[in-house]
Design an enzyme around this catalytic site. Sequence first.
Site, short mmCIF file in Angstrom:
data_model
loop_
_atom_site.label_atom_id
_atom_site.label_comp_id
_atom_site.label_asym_id
_atom_site.label_seq_id
_atom_site.Cartn_x
_atom_site.Cartn_y
_atom_site.Cartn_z
CG HIS A 11 -1.83 1.08 1.43
ND1 HIS A 11 -3.04 1.13 0.78
CD2 HIS A 11 -1.77 2.19 2.20
CE1 HIS A 11 -3.69 2.23 1.16
NE2 HIS A 11 -2.93 2.89 2.01
CB VAL A 37 3.26 -1.19 11.93
CG1 VAL A 37 4.34 -0.87 12.92
CG2 VAL A 37 3.47 -2.58 11.34
CG MET A 43 0.45 -1.60 8.71
SD MET A 43 0.12 0.08 9.35
CE MET A 43 1.35 1.00 8.47
CE1 TYR A 78 -3.19 1.32 7.98
CE2 TYR A 78 -3.86 1.64 5.70
CZ TYR A 78 -3.15 2.06 6.81
OH TYR A 78 -2.41 3.20 6.74
CG HIS A 81 -8.34 -0.66 12.74
ND1 HIS A 81 -8.12 0.23 13.76
CD2 HIS A 81 -8.21 -1.90 13.27
CE1 HIS A 81 -7.88 -0.43 14.86
NE2 HIS A 81 -7.92 -1.73 14.60
#
Length: 106
Positions: A11, A37, A43, A78, A81
């Site tokens: 990404h 992360v 991630m 992600y 989120h």
Amino acid sequence: MEGGKGGVVKHILLAKFKDGIPPEQIDQLIKQYANLVNLVEPMKAFQWGKDVSIENLHQGFTHVFESTFDSLEGVAEYIAHPVHVEYANTLLPQLEKFLIVDYKPQ
């Protein structure tokens, strides 16, 4: 997409911060991005850097951010989120322009 939804996905965010944003604020935004992360399970890795190209074809983009995921489903998780949404709502208004690309390394 070729190869289905599984497999590593990168990404990529190319960004140009707005003029006048203090370097300390940019550094803090990058630290917050890097910390995702630790907060968003899908991630898997994060790297970033500033443009150093000698070709001068960067079209004004100054920063590159690369996140690694195990699948397209991980990228989707992600993006949705709440921690990422909150961060994006902080980061994006500080950018003059940005481009996001997801790809599967071949």
